[in-house]
Design a protein around this motif. Sequence first.
Motif, PDB file in Angstrom:
ATOM      1  N   SER A  31     -16.745  41.173  58.516  1.00 24.65           N
ATOM      2  CA  SER A  31     -17.939  40.393  58.192  1.00 24.65           C
ATOM      3  C   SER A  31     -18.962  40.427  59.322  1.00 24.65           C
ATOM      4  CB  SER A  31     -17.553  38.951  57.856  1.00 24.65           C
ATOM      5  OG  SER A  31     -16.892  38.369  58.962  1.00 24.65           O
ATOM      6  N   SER A  32     -18.516  40.656  60.542  1.00 27.80           N
ATOM      7  CA  SER A  32     -19.441  40.701  61.681  1.00 27.80           C
ATOM      8  C   SER A  32     -20.432  41.858  61.592  1.00 27.80           C
ATOM      9  CB  SER A  32     -18.655  40.792  62.993  1.00 27.80           C
ATOM     10  OG  SER A  32     -17.882  41.992  63.006  1.00 27.80           O
ATOM     11  N   THR A  33     -20.130  42.878  60.761  1.00 26.44           N
ATOM     12  CA  THR A  33     -21.042  44.017  60.629  1.00 26.44           C
ATOM     13  C   THR A  33     -22.220  43.695  59.717  1.00 26.44           C
ATOM     14  OG1 THR A  33     -19.888  44.953  58.720  1.00 26.44           O
ATOM     15  CG2 THR A  33     -19.139  45.654  60.926  1.00 26.44           C
ATOM     16  N   HIS A  34     -22.099  42.635  58.931  1.00 23.59           N
ATOM     17  CA  HIS A  34     -23.131  42.238  57.968  1.00 23.59           C
ATOM     18  C   HIS A  34     -23.443  43.351  56.967  1.00 23.59           C
ATOM     19  CE1 HIS A  34     -23.740  38.578  60.233  1.00 23.59           C
ATOM     20  NE2 HIS A  34     -23.897  39.301  61.334  1.00 23.59           N
ATOM     21  N   CYS A  35     -22.469  44.200  56.710  1.00 16.16           N
ATOM     22  CA  CYS A  35     -22.642  45.278  55.733  1.00 16.16           C
ATOM     23  C   CYS A  35     -22.677  44.669  54.333  1.00 16.16           C
ATOM     24  CB  CYS A  35     -21.491  46.278  55.843  1.00 16.16           C
ATOM     25  SG  CYS A  35     -21.619  47.614  54.640  1.00 16.16           S
ATOM     26  N   ARG A  36     -23.705  45.013  53.571  1.00 18.62           N
ATOM     27  CA  ARG A  36     -23.843  44.453  52.230  1.00 18.62           C
ATOM     28  C   ARG A  36     -23.177  45.312  51.161  1.00 18.62           C
ATOM     29  NH1 ARG A  36     -29.984  43.581  51.477  1.00 18.62           N
ATOM     30  NH2 ARG A  36     -29.956  45.648  52.361  1.00 18.62           N
ATOM     31  N   PHE A  37     -22.698  46.484  51.545  1.00 20.66           N
ATOM     32  CA  PHE A  37     -22.025  47.339  50.582  1.00 20.66           C
ATOM     33  C   PHE A  37     -20.556  46.949  50.523  1.00 20.66           C
ATOM     34  CE2 PHE A  37     -25.647  49.938  51.825  1.00 20.66           C
ATOM     35  CZ  PHE A  37     -26.136  50.294  50.580  1.00 20.66           C
ATOM     36  N   THR A  38     -20.131  46.542  49.368  1.00 19.13           N
ATOM     37  CA  THR A  38     -18.728  46.176  49.199  1.00 19.13           C
ATOM     38  C   THR A  38     -18.203  46.806  47.923  1.00 19.13           C
ATOM     39  OG1 THR A  38     -19.283  44.164  47.979  1.00 19.13           O
ATOM     40  CG2 THR A  38     -18.986  43.941  50.366  1.00 19.13           C
ATOM     41  N   GLN A  39     -16.928  47.031  47.899  1.00 16.73           N
ATOM     42  CA  GLN A  39     -16.315  47.557  46.692  1.00 16.73           C
ATOM     43  C   GLN A  39     -16.280  46.461  45.647  1.00 16.73           C
ATOM     44  OE1 GLN A  39     -12.211  48.646  46.979  1.00 16.73           O
ATOM     45  NE2 GLN A  39     -12.271  49.817  45.090  1.00 16.73           N
ATOM     46  N   ARG A  40     -16.701  46.797  44.457  1.00 18.92           N
ATOM     47  CA  ARG A  40     -16.643  45.851  43.348  1.00 18.92           C
ATOM     48  C   ARG A  40     -15.265  45.941  42.707  1.00 18.92           C
ATOM     49  NH1 ARG A  40     -20.726  45.211  45.996  1.00 18.92           N
ATOM     50  NH2 ARG A  40     -22.802  44.932  45.147  1.00 18.92           N
ATOM     51  N   THR A  41     -14.760  44.818  42.272  1.00 21.17           N
ATOM     52  CA  THR A  41     -13.475  44.832  41.584  1.00 21.17           C
ATOM     53  C   THR A  41     -13.671  45.385  40.183  1.00 21.17           C
ATOM     54  OG1 THR A  41     -13.732  42.630  40.627  1.00 21.17           O
ATOM     55  CG2 THR A  41     -12.741  42.766  42.847  1.00 21.17           C
ATOM     56  N   GLU A  42     -12.589  45.773  39.568  1.00 20.06           N
ATOM     57  CA  GLU A  42     -12.653  46.254  38.186  1.00 20.06           C
ATOM     58  C   GLU A  42     -13.302  45.207  37.287  1.00 20.06           C
ATOM     59  OE1 GLU A  42      -9.454  47.180  34.652  1.00 20.06           O
ATOM     60  OE2 GLU A  42      -8.880  47.711  36.698  1.00 20.06           O
ATOM     61  N   LYS A  43     -12.927  43.955  37.482  1.00 18.20           N
ATOM     62  CA  LYS A  43     -13.482  42.863  36.668  1.00 18.20           C
ATOM     63  C   LYS A  43     -14.985  42.730  36.888  1.00 18.20           C
ATOM     64  CE  LYS A  43     -12.842  37.923  35.787  1.00 18.20           C
ATOM     65  NZ  LYS A  43     -12.091  36.714  36.144  1.00 18.20           N
ATOM     66  N   GLN A  44     -15.439  42.806  38.141  1.00 10.44           N
ATOM     67  CA  GLN A  44     -16.868  42.711  38.437  1.00 10.44           C
ATOM     68  C   GLN A  44     -17.650  43.868  37.813  1.00 10.44           C
ATOM     69  OE1 GLN A  44     -16.336  42.638  42.721  1.00 10.44           O
ATOM     70  NE2 GLN A  44     -17.195  40.566  42.864  1.00 10.44           N
ATOM     71  N   LEU A  45     -17.105  45.082  37.929  1.00 12.24           N
ATOM     72  CA  LEU A  45     -17.777  46.239  37.352  1.00 12.24           C
ATOM     73  C   LEU A  45     -17.876  46.118  35.836  1.00 12.24           C
ATOM     74  CD1 LEU A  45     -16.304  49.204  39.422  1.00 12.24           C
ATOM     75  CD2 LEU A  45     -18.693  48.479  39.341  1.00 12.24           C
ATOM     76  N   LYS A  46     -16.786  45.732  35.203  1.00  9.48           N
ATOM     77  CA  LYS A  46     -16.794  45.619  33.741  1.00  9.48           C
ATOM     78  C   LYS A  46     -17.772  44.548  33.269  1.00  9.48           C
ATOM     79  CE  LYS A  46     -12.248  47.532  32.749  1.00  9.48           C
ATOM     80  NZ  LYS A  46     -10.882  47.265  32.293  1.00  9.48           N
ATOM     81  N   LYS A  47     -17.857  43.469  34.023  1.00  7.55           N
ATOM     82  CA  LYS A  47     -18.808  42.405  33.654  1.00  7.55           C
ATOM     83  C   LYS A  47     -20.241  42.913  33.796  1.00  7.55           C
ATOM     84  CE  LYS A  47     -20.137  37.664  34.706  1.00  7.55           C
ATOM     85  NZ  LYS A  47     -19.932  36.491  35.562  1.00  7.55           N
ATOM     86  N   LYS A  48     -20.537  43.573  34.911  1.00  9.78           N
ATOM     87  CA  LYS A  48     -21.899  44.053  35.165  1.00  9.78           C
ATOM     88  C   LYS A  48     -22.291  45.174  34.202  1.00  9.78           C
ATOM     89  CE  LYS A  48     -25.567  43.920  37.779  1.00  9.78           C
ATOM     90  NZ  LYS A  48     -26.448  42.759  37.747  1.00  9.78           N
ATOM     91  N   LEU A  49     -21.332  46.002  33.821  1.00 11.04           N
ATOM     92  CA  LEU A  49     -21.623  47.166  32.972  1.00 11.04           C
ATOM     93  C   LEU A  49     -21.250  46.944  31.509  1.00 11.04           C
ATOM     94  CD1 LEU A  49     -20.435  49.955  35.443  1.00 11.04           C
ATOM     95  CD2 LEU A  49     -22.785  49.174  35.005  1.00 11.04           C
ATOM     96  N   ASP A  50     -21.016  45.708  31.134  1.00 14.03           N
ATOM     97  CA  ASP A  50     -20.633  45.369  29.758  1.00 14.03           C
ATOM     98  C   ASP A  50     -21.689  45.865  28.762  1.00 14.03           C
ATOM     99  OD1 ASP A  50     -18.923  44.088  27.862  1.00 14.03           O
ATOM    100  OD2 ASP A  50     -20.371  42.447  27.732  1.00 14.03           O
ATOM    101  N   HIS A  51     -21.244  46.604  27.762  1.00 12.35           N
ATOM    102  CA  HIS A  51     -22.108  47.161  26.709  1.00 12.35           C
ATOM    103  C   HIS A  51     -23.157  48.142  27.249  1.00 12.35           C
ATOM    104  CE1 HIS A  51     -20.436  43.731  24.453  1.00 12.35           C
ATOM    105  NE2 HIS A  51     -20.557  44.561  23.417  1.00 12.35           N
ATOM    106  N   LYS A  52     -22.877  48.765  28.377  1.00 14.31           N
ATOM    107  CA  LYS A  52     -23.804  49.752  28.941  1.00 14.31           C
ATOM    108  C   LYS A  52     -23.295  51.167  28.670  1.00 14.31           C
ATOM    109  CE  LYS A  52     -26.340  46.654  31.134  1.00 14.31           C
ATOM    110  NZ  LYS A  52     -27.626  46.252  30.611  1.00 14.31           N
ATOM    111  N   ARG A  53     -24.234  52.114  28.740  1.00 14.81           N
ATOM    112  CA  ARG A  53     -23.890  53.533  28.596  1.00 14.81           C
ATOM    113  C   ARG A  53     -24.335  54.259  29.850  1.00 14.81           C
ATOM    114  NH1 ARG A  53     -25.856  56.864  24.660  1.00 14.81           N
ATOM    115  NH2 ARG A  53     -23.819  57.805  24.450  1.00 14.81           N
ATOM    116  N   LEU A  54     -23.375  54.925  30.502  1.00 17.05           N
ATOM    117  CA  LEU A  54     -23.654  55.669  31.726  1.00 17.05           C
ATOM    118  C   LEU A  54     -23.380  57.147  31.483  1.00 17.05           C
ATOM    119  CD1 LEU A  54     -23.071  52.711  32.730  1.00 17.05           C
ATOM    120  CD2 LEU A  54     -22.291  53.746  34.830  1.00 17.05           C
ATOM    121  N   ALA A  55     -24.273  57.986  31.990  1.00 18.80           N
ATOM    122  CA  ALA A  55     -24.077  59.429  31.888  1.00 18.80           C
ATOM    123  C   ALA A  55     -24.055  60.027  33.282  1.00 18.80           C
ATOM    124  CB  ALA A  55     -25.190  60.077  31.072  1.00 18.80           C
ATOM    125  N   PHE A  56     -23.125  60.934  33.491  1.00 20.64           N
ATOM    126  CA  PHE A  56     -23.040  61.708  34.726  1.00 20.64           C
ATOM    127  C   PHE A  56     -23.282  63.155  34.321  1.00 20.64           C
ATOM    128  CE2 PHE A  56     -20.913  57.828  35.495  1.00 20.64           C
ATOM    129  CZ  PHE A  56     -21.009  57.568  36.854  1.00 20.64           C
TER     130      PHE A  56
END
Length: 199
Positions: A31-56
């Motif tokens: 936490s001392s680095t104040h890095c804002r990039f963190t790994q999202r949990t599976e639950k967090q990703l699914k909630k944020k991407l609910d009903h979304k379509r992603l293409a790679f």
Amino acid sequence: MPTTILSSIENFATCSPAGAGYTWRWETSPSSTHCRFTQRTEKQLKKKLDHKRLAFVGDSMTRNLYHSICRQMGIVNAGRYDTGGPKHIDIARVADKTNLDFIWAPLAVNQLDIMKELNENAMKRDMKKYDLVVMGGGAWDRLHRYQTPEDIRAHTDTLNAMKMQITAIEQFDVPIVWFTPTTINTPALTHTREEGTYE
């Protein structure tokens, strides 16, 4: 730094079954680095991407990124090496209510064709419209389509046309992320590939 190299794992979606593969994993930053990039949990990703379509859209490096996202979304076997299956194909997966598509487009001309199609779908307000498109490439172009001055001019024209397509799709609220491929390790190339590909 939020990422670090992982120790060797079983082969994952490479074009060759020989040797072990390496991939990236998240390393928690103090936490001392104040890095804002963190790994999202599976639950967090699914909630944020609910009903979304992603293409790679892209080559095998983009496909590896696609598999990584799929694994984070809970599809644990994504990217597992399959000696019997075809390698250069489109892939469609669903994680709960999130559609995750990989579109095989290794060359810039292939990616341009896909962008034109995505723009057409977006203009029609087609249900096939994506909420996010991640694109990447370059290695195949360098290896197969970058040998002569004419090749280089044609490639430049293709990239300019792709830029226009990317700019056009922005008006339909479809964000495009350009994924920069990993650095080519020139000393590790075989002689055949070394002739056409180097960093």
